[in-house]
Design a protein around this motif. Sequence first.
Motif, PDB file in Angstrom:
ATOM      1  N   LEU A 115      35.425  52.777  43.323  1.00  0.00           N
ATOM      2  CA  LEU A 115      34.813  54.100  43.404  1.00  0.00           C
ATOM      3  C   LEU A 115      34.866  54.631  44.845  1.00  0.00           C
ATOM      4  CD1 LEU A 115      33.280  56.364  41.938  1.00  0.00           C
ATOM      5  CD2 LEU A 115      31.168  55.147  42.481  1.00  0.00           C
ATOM      6  N   ALA A 116      34.535  53.783  45.803  1.00  0.00           N
ATOM      7  CA  ALA A 116      34.575  54.191  47.209  1.00  0.00           C
ATOM      8  C   ALA A 116      35.990  54.551  47.647  1.00  0.00           C
ATOM      9  CB  ALA A 116      34.016  53.083  48.091  1.00  0.00           C
ATOM     10  N   ARG A 117      36.983  53.904  47.056  1.00  0.00           N
ATOM     11  CA  ARG A 117      38.385  54.198  47.379  1.00  0.00           C
ATOM     12  C   ARG A 117      38.938  55.363  46.556  1.00  0.00           C
ATOM     13  NH1 ARG A 117      41.367  48.362  47.539  1.00  0.00           N
ATOM     14  NH2 ARG A 117      42.243  48.905  49.552  1.00  0.00           N
ATOM     15  N   LYS A 118      38.071  55.971  45.762  1.00  0.00           N
ATOM     16  CA  LYS A 118      38.440  57.092  44.890  1.00  0.00           C
ATOM     17  C   LYS A 118      39.482  56.685  43.840  1.00  0.00           C
ATOM     18  CE  LYS A 118      37.434  60.598  48.360  1.00  0.00           C
ATOM     19  NZ  LYS A 118      36.199  60.768  48.572  1.00  0.00           N
ATOM     20  N   GLU A 119      39.421  55.443  43.433  1.00  0.00           N
ATOM     21  CA  GLU A 119      40.265  54.923  42.354  1.00  0.00           C
ATOM     22  C   GLU A 119      39.404  54.921  41.091  1.00  0.00           C
ATOM     23  OE1 GLU A 119      42.660  52.015  45.477  1.00  0.00           O
ATOM     24  OE2 GLU A 119      41.218  51.139  44.091  1.00  0.00           O
ATOM     25  N   TYR A 120      39.239  56.091  40.544  1.00  0.00           N
ATOM     26  CA  TYR A 120      38.239  56.317  39.506  1.00  0.00           C
ATOM     27  C   TYR A 120      38.528  55.583  38.203  1.00  0.00           C
ATOM     28  CZ  TYR A 120      36.846  59.843  42.856  1.00  0.00           C
ATOM     29  OH  TYR A 120      36.461  60.475  43.999  1.00  0.00           O
ATOM     30  N   ASN A 121      39.784  55.497  37.789  1.00  0.00           N
ATOM     31  CA  ASN A 121      40.090  54.786  36.541  1.00  0.00           C
ATOM     32  C   ASN A 121      39.732  53.309  36.646  1.00  0.00           C
ATOM     33  OD1 ASN A 121      41.005  57.071  35.205  1.00  0.00           O
ATOM     34  ND2 ASN A 121      43.118  56.782  35.906  1.00  0.00           N
ATOM     35  N   GLU A 122      40.092  52.690  37.782  1.00  0.00           N
ATOM     36  CA  GLU A 122      39.768  51.284  37.986  1.00  0.00           C
ATOM     37  C   GLU A 122      38.255  51.082  38.095  1.00  0.00           C
ATOM     38  OE1 GLU A 122      42.017  52.962  39.730  1.00  0.00           O
ATOM     39  OE2 GLU A 122      43.922  51.914  39.539  1.00  0.00           O
ATOM     40  N   ALA A 123      37.581  52.003  38.781  1.00  0.00           N
ATOM     41  CA  ALA A 123      36.122  51.903  38.921  1.00  0.00           C
ATOM     42  C   ALA A 123      35.463  51.935  37.548  1.00  0.00           C
ATOM     43  CB  ALA A 123      35.593  53.038  39.791  1.00  0.00           C
ATOM     44  N   LEU A 124      35.887  52.850  36.717  1.00  0.00           N
ATOM     45  CA  LEU A 124      35.318  52.962  35.377  1.00  0.00           C
ATOM     46  C   LEU A 124      35.623  51.714  34.546  1.00  0.00           C
ATOM     47  CD1 LEU A 124      33.752  54.644  33.350  1.00  0.00           C
ATOM     48  CD2 LEU A 124      35.905  55.762  32.724  1.00  0.00           C
ATOM     49  N   GLN A 125      36.841  51.213  34.667  1.00  0.00           N
ATOM     50  CA  GLN A 125      37.239  50.010  33.927  1.00  0.00           C
ATOM     51  C   GLN A 125      36.335  48.825  34.287  1.00  0.00           C
ATOM     52  OE1 GLN A 125      41.203  48.763  34.988  1.00  0.00           O
ATOM     53  NE2 GLN A 125      40.974  46.784  34.013  1.00  0.00           N
ATOM     54  N   TYR A 178      30.983  43.127  52.872  1.00  0.00           N
ATOM     55  CA  TYR A 178      32.260  43.739  53.242  1.00  0.00           C
ATOM     56  C   TYR A 178      32.373  45.150  52.662  1.00  0.00           C
ATOM     57  CZ  TYR A 178      34.310  39.376  55.081  1.00  0.00           C
ATOM     58  OH  TYR A 178      34.595  38.266  55.821  1.00  0.00           O
ATOM     59  N   ALA A 179      31.939  45.320  51.430  1.00  0.00           N
ATOM     60  CA  ALA A 179      31.985  46.657  50.817  1.00  0.00           C
ATOM     61  C   ALA A 179      31.071  47.625  51.580  1.00  0.00           C
ATOM     62  CB  ALA A 179      31.589  46.581  49.350  1.00  0.00           C
ATOM     63  N   ASP A 180      29.877  47.178  51.959  1.00  0.00           N
ATOM     64  CA  ASP A 180      28.962  48.012  52.753  1.00  0.00           C
ATOM     65  C   ASP A 180      29.592  48.421  54.078  1.00  0.00           C
ATOM     66  OD1 ASP A 180      27.092  47.661  50.746  1.00  0.00           O
ATOM     67  OD2 ASP A 180      25.778  46.341  51.924  1.00  0.00           O
ATOM     68  N   LEU A 181      30.385  47.508  54.653  1.00  0.00           N
ATOM     69  CA  LEU A 181      31.041  47.759  55.935  1.00  0.00           C
ATOM     70  C   LEU A 181      32.376  48.492  55.767  1.00  0.00           C
ATOM     71  CD1 LEU A 181      30.366  44.283  57.615  1.00  0.00           C
ATOM     72  CD2 LEU A 181      29.180  46.453  58.066  1.00  0.00           C
ATOM     73  N   LYS A 182      32.680  48.877  54.525  1.00  0.00           N
ATOM     74  CA  LYS A 182      33.923  49.572  54.179  1.00  0.00           C
ATOM     75  C   LYS A 182      35.171  48.727  54.472  1.00  0.00           C
ATOM     76  CE  LYS A 182      31.906  54.195  54.728  1.00  0.00           C
ATOM     77  NZ  LYS A 182      30.743  53.851  54.030  1.00  0.00           N
ATOM     78  N   GLN A 183      35.017  47.424  54.405  1.00  0.00           N
ATOM     79  CA  GLN A 183      36.144  46.496  54.541  1.00  0.00           C
ATOM     80  C   GLN A 183      36.553  46.066  53.132  1.00  0.00           C
ATOM     81  OE1 GLN A 183      34.992  43.358  57.263  1.00  0.00           O
ATOM     82  NE2 GLN A 183      34.440  44.812  58.862  1.00  0.00           N
ATOM     83  N   TYR A 184      37.077  47.032  52.405  1.00  0.00           N
ATOM     84  CA  TYR A 184      37.314  46.862  50.978  1.00  0.00           C
ATOM     85  C   TYR A 184      38.357  45.793  50.669  1.00  0.00           C
ATOM     86  CZ  TYR A 184      34.774  51.263  51.006  1.00  0.00           C
ATOM     87  OH  TYR A 184      33.840  52.235  51.217  1.00  0.00           O
ATOM     88  N   ASP A 185      39.387  45.695  51.476  1.00  0.00           N
ATOM     89  CA  ASP A 185      40.420  44.692  51.199  1.00  0.00           C
ATOM     90  C   ASP A 185      39.840  43.276  51.275  1.00  0.00           C
ATOM     91  OD1 ASP A 185      42.340  46.644  50.788  1.00  0.00           O
ATOM     92  OD2 ASP A 185      43.049  46.597  52.865  1.00  0.00           O
ATOM     93  N   LYS A 186      38.998  43.028  52.272  1.00  0.00           N
ATOM     94  CA  LYS A 186      38.361  41.706  52.388  1.00  0.00           C
ATOM     95  C   LYS A 186      37.462  41.439  51.188  1.00  0.00           C
ATOM     96  CE  LYS A 186      38.233  41.196  57.407  1.00  0.00           C
ATOM     97  NZ  LYS A 186      37.349  41.038  58.578  1.00  0.00           N
ATOM     98  N   ALA A 187      36.737  42.451  50.756  1.00  0.00           N
ATOM     99  CA  ALA A 187      35.844  42.287  49.602  1.00  0.00           C
ATOM    100  C   ALA A 187      36.649  41.982  48.349  1.00  0.00           C
ATOM    101  CB  ALA A 187      34.997  43.546  49.409  1.00  0.00           C
ATOM    102  N   LEU A 188      37.742  42.700  48.157  1.00  0.00           N
ATOM    103  CA  LEU A 188      38.561  42.485  46.958  1.00  0.00           C
ATOM    104  C   LEU A 188      39.181  41.095  46.930  1.00  0.00           C
ATOM    105  CD1 LEU A 188      40.270  45.957  46.518  1.00  0.00           C
ATOM    106  CD2 LEU A 188      38.560  44.904  45.021  1.00  0.00           C
ATOM    107  N   VAL A 189      39.574  40.588  48.084  1.00  0.00           N
ATOM    108  CA  VAL A 189      40.129  39.232  48.139  1.00  0.00           C
ATOM    109  C   VAL A 189      39.097  38.223  47.634  1.00  0.00           C
ATOM    110  CG1 VAL A 189      40.845  37.391  49.733  1.00  0.00           C
ATOM    111  CG2 VAL A 189      41.822  39.678  49.940  1.00  0.00           C
ATOM    112  N   LEU A 190      37.846  38.407  48.037  1.00  0.00           N
ATOM    113  CA  LEU A 190      36.796  37.467  47.637  1.00  0.00           C
ATOM    114  C   LEU A 190      36.466  37.528  46.157  1.00  0.00           C
ATOM    115  CD1 LEU A 190      34.154  37.639  50.495  1.00  0.00           C
ATOM    116  CD2 LEU A 190      35.590  35.710  49.875  1.00  0.00           C
ATOM    117  N   ILE A 191      36.479  38.719  45.578  1.00  0.00           N
ATOM    118  CA  ILE A 191      35.989  38.825  44.206  1.00  0.00           C
ATOM    119  C   ILE A 191      37.073  38.815  43.146  1.00  0.00           C
ATOM    120  CG2 ILE A 191      33.846  39.938  44.844  1.00  0.00           C
ATOM    121  CD1 ILE A 191      35.016  42.580  44.049  1.00  0.00           C
TER     122      ILE A 191
END
Length: 163
Positions: free
Chosen positions: A138-148, A96-109
Amino acid sequence: MPKNKGNRFHWGWSFIWMEAFYKFAGDYETAMAIMHRGYNFYYQPLEGFPRQIWSAAIGDLHRLTGNNDSAMYYLSPFAGDTTTWSSGKANLAALYADLKQYDKALVLITQPIDMEKGTNRLTVPLPAWLTIKAKIHLARKEYNEALQYARKGFDALKIMKGK
């Protein structure tokens, strides 16, 4: 239960490990060939836990080679399983992340990461979950969360390695 059912499953694990080594080396073609050769060492019909292992491995190989339709075919059954988390769910989240379906990926993880917080154990898939979540942020440009989440994944790997 047939006498060799358990032995066949153990041989099947050997193929899973060989597939993993070739996959980590980047030789996806050989990894795929190994999985197809090892198919007969699993229970027939292929269902339950052996089916999950098989589908997760084949699906991830298809994802890594860019065969997203085939990857979705093997990995999509993991989307509906809300009781367990497995490498299949992690592989589907990565797809899902590869397909840029980030919301679906986040639900799963998000669910397995939250479940892990309430325990005093550290399981092998946790660093993978955290890394996938970091990549999504990171792909969503949410850098603080990505780093966390990248730091949490790194810390989990250090603990598992014993350092």
